[in-house]
Structure formats: structure tokens, C-alpha cells
Design a protein around this motif. Sequence first.
Motif, mmCIF file in Angstrom:
data_model
loop_
_atom_site.group_PDB
_atom_site.id
_atom_site.type_symbol
_atom_site.label_atom_id
_atom_site.label_comp_id
_atom_site.label_asym_id
_atom_site.label_seq_id
_atom_site.Cartn_x
_atom_site.Cartn_y
_atom_site.Cartn_z
ATOM 1 N N VAL A 123 12.711 -44.697 104.598
ATOM 2 C CA VAL A 123 12.513 -44.117 103.265
ATOM 3 C C VAL A 123 13.863 -43.968 102.567
ATOM 4 C CG1 VAL A 123 11.526 -42.187 101.976
ATOM 5 C CG2 VAL A 123 10.501 -42.878 104.152
ATOM 6 N N ILE A 124 14.861 -43.516 103.315
ATOM 7 C CA ILE A 124 16.201 -43.369 102.753
ATOM 8 C C ILE A 124 16.772 -44.732 102.359
ATOM 9 C CG2 ILE A 124 18.589 -42.763 103.367
ATOM 10 C CD1 ILE A 124 17.431 -40.403 104.955
ATOM 11 N N LYS A 125 16.549 -45.751 103.201
ATOM 12 C CA LYS A 125 17.038 -47.101 102.877
ATOM 13 C C LYS A 125 16.419 -47.611 101.575
ATOM 14 C CE LYS A 125 19.634 -47.748 106.529
ATOM 15 N NZ LYS A 125 21.117 -47.761 106.379
ATOM 16 N N ALA A 126 15.139 -47.298 101.368
ATOM 17 C CA ALA A 126 14.475 -47.732 100.131
ATOM 18 C C ALA A 126 15.117 -47.076 98.921
ATOM 19 C CB ALA A 126 12.982 -47.388 100.191
ATOM 20 N N PHE A 127 15.493 -45.803 99.067
ATOM 21 C CA PHE A 127 16.162 -45.133 97.940
ATOM 22 C C PHE A 127 17.572 -45.687 97.736
ATOM 23 C CE2 PHE A 127 18.901 -41.801 96.196
ATOM 24 C CZ PHE A 127 18.295 -41.675 94.942
ATOM 25 N N SER A 131 19.163 -46.906 94.150
ATOM 26 C CA SER A 131 20.199 -46.038 93.584
ATOM 27 C C SER A 131 21.608 -46.612 93.708
ATOM 28 C CB SER A 131 20.173 -44.671 94.264
ATOM 29 O OG SER A 131 20.591 -44.771 95.620
ATOM 30 N N GLY A 132 21.818 -47.441 94.725
ATOM 31 C CA GLY A 132 23.159 -47.956 94.974
ATOM 32 C C GLY A 132 24.024 -47.010 95.773
ATOM 33 N N TYR A 133 23.529 -45.795 96.038
ATOM 34 C CA TYR A 133 24.300 -44.840 96.843
ATOM 35 C C TYR A 133 23.929 -45.015 98.310
ATOM 36 C CZ TYR A 133 25.879 -40.607 99.108
ATOM 37 O OH TYR A 133 26.482 -39.745 99.988
ATOM 38 N N ILE A 134 24.941 -45.057 99.186
ATOM 39 C CA ILE A 134 24.721 -45.208 100.617
ATOM 40 C C ILE A 134 24.810 -43.829 101.272
ATOM 41 C CG2 ILE A 134 25.475 -46.327 102.742
ATOM 42 C CD1 ILE A 134 24.319 -48.184 100.568
ATOM 43 N N TYR A 135 23.731 -43.452 101.909
ATOM 44 C CA TYR A 135 23.630 -42.136 102.544
ATOM 45 C C TYR A 135 24.719 -41.960 103.604
ATOM 46 C CZ TYR A 135 21.459 -38.255 105.125
ATOM 47 O OH TYR A 135 21.195 -37.047 105.754
ATOM 48 N N GLY A 136 25.343 -40.789 103.593
ATOM 49 C CA GLY A 136 26.342 -40.464 104.605
ATOM 50 C C GLY A 136 27.762 -40.405 104.091
ATOM 51 N N ASN A 137 27.955 -40.633 102.793
ATOM 52 C CA ASN A 137 29.313 -40.674 102.247
ATOM 53 C C ASN A 137 29.733 -39.411 101.502
ATOM 54 O OD1 ASN A 137 30.082 -43.309 103.094
ATOM 55 N ND2 ASN A 137 28.729 -44.165 101.544
ATOM 56 N N LEU A 190 21.911 -38.376 90.964
ATOM 57 C CA LEU A 190 22.587 -39.483 91.636
ATOM 58 C C LEU A 190 22.711 -40.710 90.728
ATOM 59 C CD1 LEU A 190 20.995 -39.159 95.184
ATOM 60 C CD2 LEU A 190 23.291 -38.504 94.483
ATOM 61 N N GLY A 191 22.391 -40.512 89.447
ATOM 62 C CA GLY A 191 22.605 -41.578 88.478
ATOM 63 C C GLY A 191 21.483 -42.577 88.338
ATOM 64 N N VAL A 192 20.293 -42.273 88.882
ATOM 65 C CA VAL A 192 19.169 -43.203 88.768
ATOM 66 C C VAL A 192 18.500 -43.021 87.413
ATOM 67 C CG1 VAL A 192 16.975 -43.948 89.745
ATOM 68 C CG2 VAL A 192 18.790 -43.122 91.245
ATOM 69 N N ASP A 193 18.403 -44.097 86.659
ATOM 70 C CA ASP A 193 17.708 -44.076 85.377
ATOM 71 C C ASP A 193 16.375 -44.798 85.518
ATOM 72 O OD1 ASP A 193 19.721 -42.734 83.915
ATOM 73 O OD2 ASP A 193 20.871 -44.606 83.775
#
Length: 464
Positions: A123-127, A131-137, A190-193
Motif C-alpha cells: 500500500v505504501i509502495k502504491a502511494f 506522490s514521488g516521496y520514498i518512505y523512510g527519508n 506531501l504535495g499530491v495534487d
Amino acid sequence: NAPRDEVSAGFWKDVGVPDDRIAYLPAKDNWWAAGPVGPCGPDSEIFYWVGKNLPPAGSNKGSDPDNWMEIWNNVFMEYNRVDEKTLVRLPAQNVDTGMGLERTVTVLNGFTSVYQTEIFQPVIKAFEAVSGYIYGNNEAKDTSVRIIADHVRAATFIIGDPQGVSPGNVGAGYVLRRLIRRAVRHGKKLGVDGLFLTKPALVVIERFGKAYPELLVNRERIITELEREEAKFLETLQKGEHEFEKMLPNLLRNPQKIMSGRLAFKLYDTYGFPIELTLELAAENGMTVNREEFGEAFRKHQELSRAGAEGTFKGGLADQSEATTRYHTSTHLLHKALRMVLGDHVAQKGSNITAERLRFDFSHPAPMTPEEVKRVEDIVNEQIRRNLPVSMVVMPLEQAKADGAMALFGEKYESMVKVYTIGDFSKEVCGGPHVEHTGVLGRFVIQKEQSSSAGVRRIRAVLQ
């Protein structure tokens, strides 16, 4: 005014838990209550070490909170809280215990968070893809990702349930709306439009569909409801910001620079504008918001919501006269006819019956066409012409469901229930009363079909 729970500590020591692994935490951590009044008591929580290597001597939840994950809880319901200063012992005490299944999976896999497991990672990978944001940063951004993953999963299951609700302003629909809108708000942070919720929702459906086939059956409804609510909320955000800008000149004239909670709640209740965004806009303009006043208005809203939920599924009968009994039986025919014409997603959301008419609320995402209304009316009248017998048997609730009887989502049933069967046409769990044969009902006429609330339609009908 309750003593420290030495009893539980003594039992843990008796089974070999060393003293330095037992932490006495304050009431906010080691006390559970159902609310400001009511049953409550101390709780004894079980934690698992998720830090590196083995825990050092003296490490426990109190001294090293970040490295211990709660996986189990035991609440000892010993007291009744009469008011904020008075506890009395309950005559019948009990233990309320529960294990966090997903947290147990987490620790068994050597992880430190449920969001690292295969439950949430897809689910996180799909987001990440939208979004272009990589979880964990970034921890702050990671919090938003976790909220989105959790809320999208919850919303998918709520909508996909066979008796699922739609987003609304009261009851379960209000809970669903808050989940969806909070996820959208964190996506914007997170900048998602634009629309994005359906991407992770499709992953939830795919991953869980085998175990929960209703998600696959209701896939289209899930996607439609999410897209509609997300688009509606994005429009709401624009309107809310516009309304705030209209209020701003008058607000700035206040020398105290405090926005009333009443106005903040108006933005929230009328426009669906989140209080968090109101706080942000106020702060940007050098103001604060009266949170206490907002909280009071919000509590009143919750009370109305609870009252509405408690009164939704009571049969809706004004009395048990011959006329209302006829209309009650008609609602069963109408319910089944609606499912035949519109689909199995249709579920009763409420009814109101008088001696003059019936009003029936049901889940459906769009207005019925004139052709659909006519087909429903014709099906009901066909069953009346057939003069079908109406019979009742008492059976266990689970057997009734297994036999295909419809039951109302959210209703609290006894273990033994009445099941009314109308010939070969309809079978529902119901308290009654009903006519003996459908032929006595007369001619069924739908007078109006309209919106009741988001995702809920209303039919008004009479018997002639």
C-alpha cells in the motif's frame, strides 16, 4: 483515588519477570476508561523489545519507551467512575484482554513497525508511485504516509463491507468521511495534487480480496465512493479557504486576534473544512482559535450523531396499527425489489412508517432513473398480486444469516431472532409485525425518490 496496581506486579514477579522489567507508569498509560464516567480500571500491558541486540539491564517501557512495542493488554475492570473524583468498586469485575495481531506479526519478523510488514508495504509502495516521496527519508513525512496507508485500508474495508456505509455527516458515515478526508489532507501535505486514493485502495482490494471476497464484489462501489468523496473534499478545501478569506477582514479587527470557536465550527460543519487547516490559516494571519468553544460545539455534534445512530434501526413504526403493519410488510418487498433492480449493494439505512405512508432510506450512489423506479414499483405490485404468505420462525442469528436472511448492519440482535419470509420472494431478520398475506396490501405507489444524504437515497411510497 485508586491504589497502584501491586497485584498485577506481584503476579508478573511470581512467573519470573525481573523487577527491572516492570514499569509503573502514570494513569494516562496504565489506566483504561470507557469515558468520563463508567467502567474503568488499571491495565497491565505486555511489551516486546524491538531495539538492537538484547535489552540492557534496567530497560523497560518507563525508562526506554522507544525500544519497547506493546503487543498485548489486560484491563482489569474493577471500578465504576461516578465522577472525576469518585471511583466505586464494580459488583461484577472482569478482565478485558486483547492481543495486537499485526504487532505480533511485526515482532516475529524482526521489524519495529507494522508498516514494515507485507500488510502495509504494498500500500505504501502504491502511494510512493503517485506522490514521488520514498518512505523512510523524513519522519514527519513518514507519519503522513502511515496515516494515508492506514486510513485508505480502513476506508476500503468499510465501503466494501456487504452492508457498507457511505461518507456522511452522522454516525458511521461521519467516521468514514473523517478517515478519507484526513488521508487526503496528508496527501496534500506531501504535495499530491488531484485524486490519488484509488491507487492504494486498489492494492488493498487485490491483496485482501482472496480472504475478503466482498472487496472484489464491491470493487466498483469502493472506487466510486472514494473518488466522489475525495473530489468533494478537494472542492470543500477551496470553498473553505474562500470562506475564511471572506471572514478575515472582520477577524483582523478583533484586537485580541482570536477567532471564535463558533466560526471555526461553522467552517467545519457547513463546509467540511478541517479545524487543523483553520488553525494553520489563523496562525498565518497572526491569530489563534478558541479551541474550547470549538470543542463544545463539536461535542454537541457528536451527541446528535450518536442519537441519530441509536435511532436509525428501530423499525421506524409510529405505532402497530393495521395500516402501519401493512406499510411495514411493504418495506420488505421494497427492499428486495431495490436489490433486484439496483444491485446487492443496496442496504436499508432507515425507515419511517406512519398510517399514511412509508419512507425508506437505502444505500445507492446515484439518483434512480424513472425506468428504475417503475421497475421497482412493478416488482412490488407483482408480489402483492401473487398474494404471498408471510411466515415467521425463531432461529439463531447465525443460522438466519446462513439461510440467506437479510439483517440490518449496525442493529444489535439477540442470539435468537425472528425471521419473516414472504413466499419465495423475501427473507429478513425482523421484529415484526407483518400481515399474513401480501394480497391485503393494496396497490403500491412510489411518490418520490430523492437524496437523503451522501450515498443514501430515500423513497416515499403509499398504499392505495
